[in-house]
Write a protein that holds these residues in place. Structure first.
Motif, PDB file in Angstrom:
ATOM      1  N   VAL A 322       3.482   4.746  -3.669  1.00  0.00           N
ATOM      2  CA  VAL A 322       4.138   4.712  -2.362  1.00  0.00           C
ATOM      3  C   VAL A 322       3.743   3.440  -1.629  1.00  0.00           C
ATOM      4  O   VAL A 322       2.691   2.834  -1.891  1.00  0.00           O
ATOM      5  N   SER A 323       4.580   3.031  -0.690  1.00  0.00           N
ATOM      6  CA  SER A 323       4.366   1.808   0.066  1.00  0.00           C
ATOM      7  C   SER A 323       3.755   2.110   1.430  1.00  0.00           C
ATOM      8  O   SER A 323       3.766   3.248   1.905  1.00  0.00           O
ATOM      9  N   THR A 324       3.251   1.062   2.058  1.00  0.00           N
ATOM     10  CA  THR A 324       2.733   1.179   3.418  1.00  0.00           C
ATOM     11  C   THR A 324       3.810   1.715   4.358  1.00  0.00           C
ATOM     12  O   THR A 324       3.534   2.572   5.224  1.00  0.00           O
ATOM     13  N   GLU A 325       5.046   1.228   4.193  1.00  0.00           N
ATOM     14  CA  GLU A 325       6.141   1.642   5.076  1.00  0.00           C
ATOM     15  C   GLU A 325       6.437   3.133   4.935  1.00  0.00           C
ATOM     16  O   GLU A 325       6.683   3.825   5.937  1.00  0.00           O
ATOM     17  N   GLU A 326       6.388   3.650   3.713  1.00  0.00           N
ATOM     18  CA  GLU A 326       6.632   5.080   3.514  1.00  0.00           C
ATOM     19  C   GLU A 326       5.534   5.914   4.160  1.00  0.00           C
ATOM     20  O   GLU A 326       5.802   6.969   4.762  1.00  0.00           O
ATOM     21  N   VAL A 327       4.296   5.456   4.049  1.00  0.00           N
ATOM     22  CA  VAL A 327       3.190   6.188   4.666  1.00  0.00           C
ATOM     23  C   VAL A 327       3.311   6.162   6.181  1.00  0.00           C
ATOM     24  O   VAL A 327       3.165   7.200   6.852  1.00  0.00           O
ATOM     25  N   MET A 328       3.610   5.007   6.745  1.00  0.00           N
ATOM     26  CA  MET A 328       3.718   4.906   8.198  1.00  0.00           C
ATOM     27  C   MET A 328       4.871   5.741   8.739  1.00  0.00           C
ATOM     28  O   MET A 328       4.783   6.284   9.849  1.00  0.00           O
ATOM     29  N   ALA A 329       5.936   5.862   7.964  1.00  0.00           N
ATOM     30  CA  ALA A 329       7.052   6.720   8.394  1.00  0.00           C
ATOM     31  C   ALA A 329       6.598   8.167   8.510  1.00  0.00           C
ATOM     32  O   ALA A 329       6.975   8.881   9.450  1.00  0.00           O
ATOM     33  N   LEU A 330       5.776   8.612   7.569  1.00  0.00           N
ATOM     34  CA  LEU A 330       5.268   9.980   7.636  1.00  0.00           C
ATOM     35  C   LEU A 330       4.277  10.134   8.785  1.00  0.00           C
ATOM     36  O   LEU A 330       4.293  11.150   9.501  1.00  0.00           O
ATOM     37  N   VAL A 331       3.425   9.153   8.979  1.00  0.00           N
ATOM     38  CA  VAL A 331       2.496   9.187  10.118  1.00  0.00           C
ATOM     39  C   VAL A 331       3.270   9.326  11.428  1.00  0.00           C
ATOM     40  O   VAL A 331       2.864  10.059  12.338  1.00  0.00           O
ATOM     41  N   ALA A 332       4.414   8.642  11.497  1.00  0.00           N
ATOM     42  CA  ALA A 332       5.228   8.674  12.715  1.00  0.00           C
ATOM     43  C   ALA A 332       6.001   9.984  12.868  1.00  0.00           C
ATOM     44  O   ALA A 332       6.658  10.184  13.897  1.00  0.00           O
ATOM     45  N   GLY A 333       5.949  10.835  11.873  1.00  0.00           N
ATOM     46  CA  GLY A 333       6.571  12.153  12.012  1.00  0.00           C
ATOM     47  C   GLY A 333       7.778  12.413  11.156  1.00  0.00           C
ATOM     48  O   GLY A 333       8.368  13.489  11.238  1.00  0.00           O
ATOM     49  N   ASP A 334       8.164  11.453  10.300  1.00  0.00           N
ATOM     50  CA  ASP A 334       9.347  11.645   9.471  1.00  0.00           C
ATOM     51  C   ASP A 334       8.930  12.278   8.147  1.00  0.00           C
ATOM     52  O   ASP A 334       8.732  11.595   7.141  1.00  0.00           O
TER      53      ASP A 334
END
Length: 341
Positions: A322-334
């Motif tokens: 997984v990428s940083t962007e995918e992780v941050m999207a989940l952190v943001a609630g998605d």
């Protein structure tokens, strides 16, 4: 790109029946590679971190395939020593519902297990590095590895690196008494200690009160106490504990806590339907290293680590793709899982 992270341990050949089949239910096995510190290296490389993986592998086609597998993700393999007779192997049977997953090791006499202190030049390996990571699995392999891990830790501190260790107690490799003796000597060099619900108890006899792991009961206050006792005993800057509530082999609740001298942080909790949980702790460790290295505040670093590991549970194989962007999207609630078009 951030300055480099060095990880040290064993990469193994992973042999697994297809899907959820039991061992030798048919005549096929999926062959991939994995192992604690290698998994951390791959995760960090996927996050854009300059990462070096150090091990010893046989000078044959299987050892070369393992190296190519790491290079595919951009991991620096230039410090891998070649020699010895074999690569370690582990067999994995994926559990489902109330049937637990099983791991069978075939790693005795592997190249890394028979390594000698002279195989690794730590002053050269750590040149330009900022962080060193290892796990309790590596010294558990025996031979000279406890000594080698000690040499690595001493050189890392001499060069001013942050040192992290995932306790990762493996009862199939050594006893709690052996683990406490060896790990107790290494912990004085460690800045960031990572553990799960059972590690602190199995290795150091520090138990979370009010917690029953097999019964699915976790008490937050008990883990605050565990983290405090670990910090007081060894002087860790950070203690991170993953909190897994195992409903079944297929469904878990997943969260973590991070303790510092002045604060305690608890992450959000995810309901995880598991595709492959092997490497889940490693992906958490990599996420935490990335978060702390990249300047996130402690709470955000913890949320990043838990989200990265949550996503790993959906990925087959040891490596977290997984990428940083995918992780941050989940952190943001998605976390909806909706198709991204």
């Amino acid at each position: 790109m951030m300055s480099k992270v060095v990880t040290f341990g064993e990469i193994m050949l992973r042999l697994k029946p297809e899907g959820y089949l039991r061992f030798f239910q048919n005549d096929k096995m999926e062959a991939t590679f994995g192992g604690g510190e290698a998994n951390v290296a791959v995760s960090l490389a996927n996050f854009g971190v300059d990462t070096v993986f150090v091990t010893k592998l046989p000078d044959n086609d299987i050892g070369e395939a393992a190296i190519r597998g790491l290079r595919y993700f951009g991991v620096d393999t230039s410090m891998i020593t070649r020699g010895g007779d074999r690569i370690g192997i582990y067999f994995l049977e994926a559990g489902a519902s109330q049937r637990a997953s099983k791991v069978v090791y075939d790693r005795a006499g592997s190249s890394i297990a028979t390594a000698s202190a002279g195989d690794f030049s730590w002053d050269e390996i750590f040149s330009g590095a900022e962080w060193f990571h290892f796990t309790g699995i590596t010294p558990a392999l025996g031979g000279e590895l406890p000594k080698i891990c000690g040499q690595a830790c001493r050189e890392a501190k001499k060069q001013g690196l942050m040192v992290s260790c995932d306790l990762n107690f493996r009862k199939k490799l050594w006893t709690s008494q052996e683990a406490e003796r060896v790990m107790g000597e290494l912990m004085g060099y460690v800045d960031v200690c990572i553990a799960n619900e059972e590690d602190a108890e199995k290795v150091f006899g520090i138990r979370a009160e009010g917690t029953d792991v097999t019964g699915g009961k976790l008490d937050h206050d008990g883990y605050v106490s565990v983290a405090r006792q670990l910090r007081e005993r060894f002087g860790f800057k950070y203690v991170a504990i993953t909190l897994r509530t195992s409903i079944s082999a297929s469904d878990n609740k997943w969260a973590a806590m991070l303790s510092t001298e002045s604060d305690v942080y608890f992450s959000k909790q995810y309901d995880v339907h598991i595709v492959d949980r092997v490497g889940g702790g490693d992906s958490f460790g990599a996420g935490l290293i990335y978060g702390l290295k990249s300047g996130m505040d402690n709470g955000t670093a913890l949320e990043f680590a838990v989200a990265a590991s949550c996503l790993k549970h959906s990925v087959e194989g040891d490596f977290n793709r997984v990428s940083t962007e995918e992780v941050m999207a989940l952190v943001a609630g998605d976390g909806s899982g909706r198709v991204q078009r």
